[in-house]
Write an enzyme that holds these catalytic residues in place. Structure first.
Site, PDB file in Angstrom:
ATOM      1  N   CYS A 100      12.272  -2.797  -8.239  1.00 26.83           N
ATOM      2  CA  CYS A 100      13.161  -2.827  -7.289  1.00 26.83           C
ATOM      3  C   CYS A 100      14.608  -3.742  -7.363  1.00 26.83           C
ATOM      4  CB  CYS A 100      13.261  -3.008  -5.519  1.00 26.83           C
ATOM      5  SG  CYS A 100      12.278  -4.373  -5.519  1.00 26.83           S
ATOM      6  N   GLY A 149       0.727  -1.607   0.605  1.00 24.76           N
ATOM      7  CA  GLY A 149      -0.076  -0.293  -0.100  1.00 24.76           C
ATOM      8  C   GLY A 149       0.223   1.125   0.220  1.00 24.76           C
ATOM      9  N   GLY A 150       1.890   1.541   0.323  1.00 24.97           N
ATOM     10  CA  GLY A 150       2.957   2.432   0.172  1.00 24.97           C
ATOM     11  C   GLY A 150       2.394   3.336  -1.756  1.00 24.97           C
ATOM     12  N   LYS A 151       2.790   2.788  -2.643  1.00 29.44           N
ATOM     13  CA  LYS A 151       2.196   3.395  -3.721  1.00 29.44           C
ATOM     14  C   LYS A 151       1.006   3.850  -3.855  1.00 29.44           C
ATOM     15  CE  LYS A 151       6.076   2.240  -5.327  1.00 29.44           C
ATOM     16  NZ  LYS A 151       6.760   1.466  -4.079  1.00 29.44           N
TER      17      LYS A 151
END
Length: 448
Positions: free
Chosen positions: A232, A114-116
């Site tokens: 990443c 959920g970071g983005k």
């Protein structure tokens, strides 16, 4: 000391050159950087100095800050109130490159944890639509909880394959984030266990998946829209080679400059960038911003969802709750799923057949003669939107007792649903009955 995979070490030495390789491998003896992003819907960046942590700005993210190992922001009541999201600093670059605008329809295609998605929600400011999709059922629950804690109202959380999403969302989104599943080489320092899972075969497998995911994203993007592709990892097969292949098969796309380019190292392709752990305070990342031509013909139309009017008795129960508890009545399209009431965004496509985890802003549960508000309703409230509240200081024993799920005796009058806040920021609900605050903090979130 991190035991890097031997074949990975050999490849990096071949491709980097002696000087860069020496600095690169030396960075693995350093500690990972710790970061958090402030929630612009709840707290301003100017308030960073008032936070009980040692914060310094992340240069490429206006809401991003480094914190020290001594800080423990995940164990603070402000985290439970959604004032910030804990995120690796390099990962903050992805949505900064996408730059959503209020009113945009945005897809986070590989969204967990959920970071983005929370970063996108911060840009949208409850205008437009955020669709957060995660293919893995085991990870979608955390995604849903994180966007809920952030206080996002204009959301749809789905648990689908990208291919299934294309059937319902052709040429639908203004912007799409594709933070693609990858071999994880850029996270070896932060997550040493990723070294054990790495192989050259995994690199090839991930590259194959990424090709399919990017092709599906292209179908769902409007003409004139933007995709930001990120990984990443350091493997060229998953980065520059992947983008070259995509451009060759999708001539309607072109690469665009990334606004934060000055902070990063240019990739092998013009306008792509690399984030190297020996050149900045963060882990390894790759970014590419892809623009779809505006004159591309749309061949398939989105079929909008049909919603039934809310039954009059249900509307009456909910509006009665709002009149007693809130200073407003949430606007939008109301949808009842069983006994659960949601507000959804206008213009959604038909969702029947899709695995939907959260269809919009969850307001609560409709009982026979009453309404029980949801945790999501409390966390999305802004100052002045509730009539009755009880505030606790962040360093108080009361707020910790509340987060543990305990009922509290309070010196206040009144009765009924009450917003519990920490230093003025909503944490959840309680119910006042004769001086006792009955605890309604969700059992699955309670501190132990």
């Amino acid at each position: 000391m991190i035991a890097l995979p031997e074949r990975f070490v050999e490849r990096m030495k071949r491709t980097m050159g002696e000087k860069d390789a020496k600095a690169f491998f030396a960075s693995y003896q350093e500690s990972s950087a710790h970061g958090l992003r402030l929630n612009p819907g709840k707290v301003s960046c100017e308030a960073a100095n008032a936070m009980p942590f040692s914060l310094t700005p992340v240069p490429w993210c206006s809401t991003g800050f480094y914190y020290t190992e001594e800080d423990r922001p995940g164990k603070h009541p402000y985290h439970a109130a959604g004032l910030y999201y804990i995120q690796e600093p390099s990962a903050m670059a992805v949505i900064e490159a996408l730059r959503p605008e209020p009113g945009d329809k945005v897809l986070d295609l590989c969204a967990a944890p959920g970071g983005k998605s929370t970063h996108i929600a911060g840009y949208l400011g409850n205008e437009g639509l955020l669709v957060a999709n995660e293919i893995h059922p085991s990870r979608v629950k955390a995604l849903s909880e994180n966007v809920e804690r952030w206080g996002a109202r204009n959301i749809l959380v789905t648990n689908e394959t990208p291919g299934r999403m294309t059937e319902r969302f052709p040429a639908f989104f203004d912007k799409i984030a594709v933070d693609a599943p990858c071999s994880g080489e850029g996270m070896f320092r932060k997550l040493p266990e990723a070294c054990e899972d790495w192989s050259e075969g995994k690199v090839a497998h991930c590259a194959e998946m990424q090709t399919d995911i990017l092709a599906d994203a292209a179908v769902m993007l409007k003409p004139g829209g933007v995709i930001v592709y990120s990984t990443c990892t350091f493997a060229q097969e998953e980065n520059e080679v992947q983008i070259k292949s995509f451009l060759a098969t999708h001539p309607e796309f072109s690469l665009e400059p990334i606004a934060q380019e000055a902070y990063f190292t240019p990739g092998e392709l013009q306008h792509t960038v690399r984030l190297w752990p020996h050149k900045l305070r963060g882990e390894g990342h790759f970014l590419a911003r892809l623009r779809k031509r505006a004159d591309v013909e749309i061949t398939e139309e989105v079929q909008e969802a049909k919603t039934k009017p809310l039954p009059p008795d249900v509307r009456k129960i909910f509006e009665s709750f709002c009149k007693e508890t809130l200073t407003f009545v949430p606007e939008g399209v109301y949808v009842l799923f069983g006994d659960q009431l949601y507000v959804i965004a206008d213009g959604l496509p038909r969702l029947n057949g899709l695995k939907v985890t959260r269809v919009g802003w969850h307001l609560g549960k409709v009982k026979k003669d009453r309404f029980e508000p949801s945790h999501a309703l409390a966390l999305a409230l802004r100052s002045g939107e509730w009539k009755r509240g009880i505030d606790f200081a962040a360093d108080s024993e009361e707020v910790r007792r509340y987060l543990r799920g305990e009922s509290l005796f309070v010196d206040t009058t009144g009765k009924g649903w009450t917003v519990v806040t920490v230093d003025g920021y909503p944490l959840g609900w309680g119910k006042l009955v004769q001086g006792q605050l009955k605890n309604h903090y969700p059992k699955g979130l309670r501190w132990v």
